[in-house]
Design a protein around this motif. Structure first.
Motif, PDB file in Angstrom:
ATOM      1  N   VAL A 106      -9.439  61.734  10.296  1.00 33.69           N
ATOM      2  CA  VAL A 106      -9.638  62.347   8.885  1.00 33.69           C
ATOM      3  C   VAL A 106      -9.484  63.345   8.978  1.00 33.69           C
ATOM      4  CG1 VAL A 106     -11.381  62.420   7.189  1.00 33.69           C
ATOM      5  CG2 VAL A 106     -11.062  59.940   8.842  1.00 33.69           C
ATOM      6  N   VAL A 107      -9.735  64.483   9.789  1.00 39.67           N
ATOM      7  CA  VAL A 107      -9.638  65.966   9.034  1.00 39.67           C
ATOM      8  C   VAL A 107      -7.711  66.769   9.264  1.00 39.67           C
ATOM      9  CG1 VAL A 107      -9.778  68.101  10.536  1.00 39.67           C
ATOM     10  CG2 VAL A 107     -11.759  66.394  10.257  1.00 39.67           C
ATOM     11  N   VAL A 108      -7.078  65.743   9.949  1.00 37.04           N
ATOM     12  CA  VAL A 108      -5.643  65.796  10.523  1.00 37.04           C
ATOM     13  C   VAL A 108      -5.211  64.704   9.374  1.00 37.04           C
ATOM     14  CG1 VAL A 108      -3.543  64.822  11.067  1.00 37.04           C
ATOM     15  CG2 VAL A 108      -5.338  65.527  12.924  1.00 37.04           C
ATOM     16  N   ALA A 109      -5.401  64.165   8.418  1.00 37.62           N
ATOM     17  CA  ALA A 109      -5.223  63.908   7.035  1.00 37.62           C
ATOM     18  C   ALA A 109      -5.456  64.681   5.855  1.00 37.62           C
ATOM     19  CB  ALA A 109      -5.410  62.321   6.562  1.00 37.62           C
ATOM     20  N   MET A 110      -6.300  65.243   5.958  1.00 36.56           N
ATOM     21  CA  MET A 110      -7.019  66.221   4.440  1.00 36.56           C
ATOM     22  C   MET A 110      -6.324  67.553   5.096  1.00 36.56           C
ATOM     23  SD  MET A 110     -11.354  65.340   4.780  1.00 36.56           S
ATOM     24  CE  MET A 110     -11.429  66.403   3.230  1.00 36.56           C
ATOM     25  N   LEU A 111      -5.548  68.089   6.034  1.00 36.80           N
ATOM     26  CA  LEU A 111      -5.580  69.063   6.162  1.00 36.80           C
ATOM     27  C   LEU A 111      -3.830  68.856   5.905  1.00 36.80           C
ATOM     28  CD1 LEU A 111      -5.724  71.949   7.668  1.00 36.80           C
ATOM     29  CD2 LEU A 111      -4.945  71.281   9.991  1.00 36.80           C
ATOM     30  N   ALA A 112      -3.200  67.711   6.416  1.00 38.63           N
ATOM     31  CA  ALA A 112      -2.035  67.888   6.186  1.00 38.63           C
ATOM     32  C   ALA A 112      -1.928  67.841   4.721  1.00 38.63           C
ATOM     33  CB  ALA A 112      -1.440  66.783   7.047  1.00 38.63           C
ATOM     34  N   PHE A 113      -2.721  67.232   3.912  1.00 39.29           N
ATOM     35  CA  PHE A 113      -2.768  66.719   2.824  1.00 39.29           C
ATOM     36  C   PHE A 113      -2.562  67.933   2.120  1.00 39.29           C
ATOM     37  CE2 PHE A 113      -3.870  66.056  -2.142  1.00 39.29           C
ATOM     38  CZ  PHE A 113      -3.394  65.194  -2.415  1.00 39.29           C
ATOM     39  N   GLU A 114      -3.415  68.622   2.087  1.00 37.52           N
ATOM     40  CA  GLU A 114      -3.864  70.191   1.220  1.00 37.52           C
ATOM     41  C   GLU A 114      -2.586  71.517   1.880  1.00 37.52           C
ATOM     42  OE1 GLU A 114      -6.145  72.730  -0.972  1.00 37.52           O
ATOM     43  OE2 GLU A 114      -6.320  71.275  -0.847  1.00 37.52           O
ATOM     44  N   SER A 115      -2.475  71.204   2.894  1.00 38.87           N
ATOM     45  CA  SER A 115      -0.997  72.227   3.566  1.00 38.87           C
ATOM     46  C   SER A 115      -0.330  71.558   2.499  1.00 38.87           C
ATOM     47  CB  SER A 115      -0.958  72.020   4.522  1.00 38.87           C
ATOM     48  OG  SER A 115      -1.899  72.901   5.610  1.00 38.87           O
ATOM     49  N   LEU A 116       0.729  69.853   2.431  1.00 34.91           N
ATOM     50  CA  LEU A 116       2.108  70.453   1.791  1.00 34.91           C
ATOM     51  C   LEU A 116       1.403  70.347   0.626  1.00 34.91           C
ATOM     52  CD1 LEU A 116       2.446  66.536   3.949  1.00 34.91           C
ATOM     53  CD2 LEU A 116       3.452  68.993   3.830  1.00 34.91           C
ATOM     54  N   TRP A 117       0.640  70.364  -0.246  1.00 36.92           N
ATOM     55  CA  TRP A 117      -0.147  70.140  -2.272  1.00 36.92           C
ATOM     56  C   TRP A 117       0.493  71.671  -1.887  1.00 36.92           C
ATOM     57  CZ3 TRP A 117       0.096  68.366  -6.263  1.00 36.92           C
ATOM     58  CH2 TRP A 117      -0.549  68.689  -7.787  1.00 36.92           C
ATOM     59  N   ARG A 118      -0.376  73.234  -1.331  1.00 32.82           N
ATOM     60  CA  ARG A 118       0.128  73.787  -1.251  1.00 32.82           C
ATOM     61  C   ARG A 118       0.971  74.803  -1.105  1.00 32.82           C
ATOM     62  NH1 ARG A 118      -5.233  77.144  -0.219  1.00 32.82           N
ATOM     63  NH2 ARG A 118      -7.109  76.286  -0.840  1.00 32.82           N
ATOM     64  N   LEU A 119       1.851  74.402   0.204  1.00 37.34           N
ATOM     65  CA  LEU A 119       3.439  74.398   0.091  1.00 37.34           C
ATOM     66  C   LEU A 119       4.415  74.134  -1.497  1.00 37.34           C
ATOM     67  CD1 LEU A 119       4.672  73.421   3.400  1.00 37.34           C
ATOM     68  CD2 LEU A 119       4.872  75.640   2.573  1.00 37.34           C
ATOM     69  N   TRP A 120       3.964  73.118  -1.895  1.00 34.23           N
ATOM     70  CA  TRP A 120       4.890  72.210  -3.241  1.00 34.23           C
ATOM     71  C   TRP A 120       4.036  73.880  -4.671  1.00 34.23           C
ATOM     72  CZ3 TRP A 120       8.746  70.029  -4.453  1.00 34.23           C
ATOM     73  CH2 TRP A 120       8.950  69.420  -5.972  1.00 34.23           C
ATOM     74  N   LEU A 218       3.070  81.590   4.475  1.00 34.01           N
ATOM     75  CA  LEU A 218       2.677  81.275   5.880  1.00 34.01           C
ATOM     76  C   LEU A 218       1.219  80.118   6.338  1.00 34.01           C
ATOM     77  CD1 LEU A 218       4.095  81.744   8.417  1.00 34.01           C
ATOM     78  CD2 LEU A 218       2.622  84.097   8.576  1.00 34.01           C
ATOM     79  N   ASP A 219       0.415  79.897   5.171  1.00 37.94           N
ATOM     80  CA  ASP A 219      -0.410  79.563   4.988  1.00 37.94           C
ATOM     81  C   ASP A 219      -0.548  78.376   4.994  1.00 37.94           C
ATOM     82  OD1 ASP A 219      -3.886  80.738   5.205  1.00 37.94           O
ATOM     83  OD2 ASP A 219      -3.340  78.682   3.104  1.00 37.94           O
ATOM     84  N   PRO A 220       0.058  77.713   4.175  1.00 40.69           N
ATOM     85  CA  PRO A 220       0.202  76.135   3.720  1.00 40.69           C
ATOM     86  C   PRO A 220       0.826  75.453   5.606  1.00 40.69           C
ATOM     87  CG  PRO A 220       1.166  76.860   2.161  1.00 40.69           C
ATOM     88  CD  PRO A 220       0.373  78.105   3.013  1.00 40.69           C
ATOM     89  N   LEU A 221       1.773  76.724   5.623  1.00 43.25           N
ATOM     90  CA  LEU A 221       2.604  75.870   6.420  1.00 43.25           C
ATOM     91  C   LEU A 221       1.967  76.218   7.951  1.00 43.25           C
ATOM     92  CD1 LEU A 221       5.463  75.322   8.067  1.00 43.25           C
ATOM     93  CD2 LEU A 221       6.043  77.667   8.143  1.00 43.25           C
ATOM     94  N   MET A 222       1.455  76.788   8.486  1.00 45.95           N
ATOM     95  CA  MET A 222       0.164  76.987   9.438  1.00 45.95           C
ATOM     96  C   MET A 222      -0.372  76.144   9.287  1.00 45.95           C
ATOM     97  SD  MET A 222       1.953  79.414  11.183  1.00 45.95           S
ATOM     98  CE  MET A 222       0.226  79.158  12.619  1.00 45.95           C
ATOM     99  N   GLY A 223      -0.822  75.253   8.512  1.00 53.55           N
ATOM    100  CA  GLY A 223      -2.281  74.036   8.319  1.00 53.55           C
ATOM    101  C   GLY A 223      -0.914  73.293   8.319  1.00 53.55           C
TER     102      GLY A 223
END
Length: 327
Positions: A106-120, A218-223
């Protein structure tokens, strides 16, 4: 008529280690995480900092996972002698490890979604405040990891040695030489802490790059990178704990050693074999053999005495003569 002492054949089925160090460490981590969570949430509302609030609520999920670990130790100890558990309560700890692995997913899913959203959709980052939060989080996680570290203690399970012998069946309980094995419950909690430490290190690196070099991306990419690494850890935990919960042990080296021991008996064929785990490094097995000879269950059991991991053995002897109507 001589009265038989049945207690000799009814030993404890509690195969958990005697030590309670892991349980105490888990509760200490819960307390440490809870205090940090409260401080960050209160400070977040006081200073109107979303970074502090986000990390505080992330700490809340972390405290839930470690709390599950501590609760599993408590329940396994409390119900250790409950006769409803056929082979003890050790698998309560494994079940908690499996649940922790699911929480990591669940943590992975939330982290990946938030990071990809912030890249966009890039967001404005308060680098100074966020960097301090990441440093505090890293220190707390390092302290938690130290508390949950695997000390490789050599421990022995509860229960006295005992045995049961019958003409065709035998139960053997040998607790004299057992390896500690891996504590999957504590390992799951440790992976949670390690995942948090990884995200803190990544955040410090990314925030420093954004603050000094202007690399906001760099912040969302590291996420995203952190999510991939945590996903690999979660997969490993799910496989390890799921294997135990589903009794998928027939490819374990212990099984091959049992087969090899039975193969040394002349005029004997192994008809059926079941091996499953009942402790960190303790196994139970059911052996069914077919023979023309007069070998007893004691004889076949003796073949398995050198396998220290076997703590509960049942031997069934089937004689070919029985097929012809004789016993």
């Amino acid at each position: 008529m001589t009265v038989c002492n049945h207690s000799r054949w009814q030993p404890s089925h509690d195969y958990r280690p005697l030590e309670t160090t892991a349980e105490r460490q888990a509760w200490r981590v819960v307390a440490l995480t809870g205090v940090t969570m409260l401080v960050e949430i209160v400070a977040g509302y006081a200073f109107n900092s979303m970074a502090l609030l986000a990390d505080g609520w992330h700490m809340a999920s972390h405290m839930l996972a470690i709390g599950l670990t501590a609760l599993a130790y408590l329940l396994a100890r409390r119900y250790a002698h409950d006769p409803r558990f056929a082979f003890g309560t050790w698998k309560i700890e494994v079940l908690a490890g499996f649940a922790s692995a699911l929480l990591l997913v669940v943590v992975v899913a939330m982290l990946a979604f938030e990071s990809l959203w912030r890249l966009w959709q890039p967001q404005t980052i308060a680098f100074d405040m966020a960097l301090w939060v990441a440093v505090v989080g890293l220190l707390v996680n390092l302290a938690s990891a130290w508390l949950l570290r695997d000390t490789h203690e050599h421990v022995h399970s509860h229960g006295p040695a005992g045995g049961h012998a019958h003409i065709d069946h035998d139960h053997d309980h040998d607790h004299s030489a057992q390896a500690a094995g891996k504590d999957l419950n504590r390992h799951a909690a440790f992976v949670h802490v390690l995942a948090d430490a990884l995200t803190s290190v990544a955040a410090i690196f990314a925030l420093a790059g954004g603050m000094w070099l202007g690399w906001d991306w760099l912040d969302p990419l590291m996420g995203v990178i952190g999510a991939v690494i945590i996903a690999v850890w979660a997969k490993g935990l799910l496989l390890e704990t799921g294997k135990v919960l589903l009794d998928r042990e027939m490819d374990n080296p212990v099984t091959a050693r049992v087969r090899s021991a039975m193969a040394q008996e002349a005029d004997t064929e192994l008809a059926d074999l079941h091996v499953w785990r009942v402790g960190r490094a303790q196994f139970a097995c059911i052996v069914s053999v077919v023979t023309h000879g007069d070998g007893s269950a004691d004889r076949y059991k003796a073949r398995l005495t050198g396998i220290a991991e076997l703590v509960h053995v049942t031997v069934e002897v089937n004689r070919c003569a029985a097929e012809q109507g004789t016993t």
